[in-house]
Design an enzyme around this catalytic site. Structure first.
Site: not given
Length: 216
Positions: A14-15, A67, A92-93, A109, A111, A147
């Site tokens: 979406s973004n 990772r 989502m990582r 990012n 949020h 965040d």
């Protein structure tokens, strides 16, 4: 020269779509050079291709909990595309501190809360439980702490007494679509400077209007 942007997705995109549309403006200082998904079946992959944006799939599942190995594969793609700025859009990582540091000041990012309030999972539920009267969305630089990076831009919506997590999420999503391209424009124009834990924006004008919620 326009900055080269990579958008990282895991889901519907979406973004990502908002960023692609924003970058179509003739005076936008950045171009979307590639969309990278860690899931081959993510809905955003088809949307990116339909928009004419190159897509790279770097599956995270084969790497399991390693990772660093996944990030090495991702970095190869970013290097090949000569990427200047990375935008996480529903990616989502979690990254290692080493990877985050490598992209310090060059990875954004978004949020769906007014950080530093309600970081992490279920920010809409957190906001409703806390009884806040306003919420919104935040674009911030990525740091090793979730965040918690310097805030570039925020957008605000009123929280209604009859809101559910779903209705609040829908109104905040509209704000997200406005502020993410605006944040990329500021960063790509080199108008944002990181000063410790804060962002200082050159030429920024804060609005004089006061929002009061609930209104009388």
């Amino acid at each position: 020269m326009r900055r080269r942007v990579a958008i990282l997705i895991s889901g519907r995109g979406s973004n990502m779509t908002a960023l692609i549309e924003g970058a179509r403006a003739y005076d936008f200082p950045a171009e979307i050079s590639v969309v990278v998904s860690n899931k081959a079946n993510a809905a955003g992959v088809a949307k990116a291709r339909a928009a004419g944006i190159p897509v790279e799939i770097v599956e995270s599942r084969p790497f399991g909990k390693d990772r660093a190995a996944f990030e090495k594969a991702l970095q190869i793609v970013l290097d090949q595309r000569s990427i200047d700025l990375v935008c996480l859009a529903g990616f989502m990582r979690l990254f290692t501190p080493e990877f985050v540091q490598r992209w310090h000041g060059r990875m954004l990012n978004i949020h769906p809360s007014l950080l530093p309030s309600f970081p992490g999972l279920d920010p809409h539920g957190q906001a409703l439980k806390a009884g806040v009267k306003v919420s919104g969305a935040t674009v911030h630089f990525v740091t090793p702490d979730t965040d918690a990076g310097p805030i570039v831009i925020q957008g605000v919506v009123a929280v209604k007494d009859d809101d559910t997590a779903e209705t609040l999420s829908a109104r905040i999503l509209a704000v997200e679509h406005r502020i993410y391209p605006a944040a990329v424009r500021l960063v790509a124009d080199m108008r944002v400077r990181i000063d410790g834990d804060r962002c200082v924006t050159e030429g920024a004008v804060a609005p004089d209007t006061i929002m009061i919620a609930p209104g009388a």
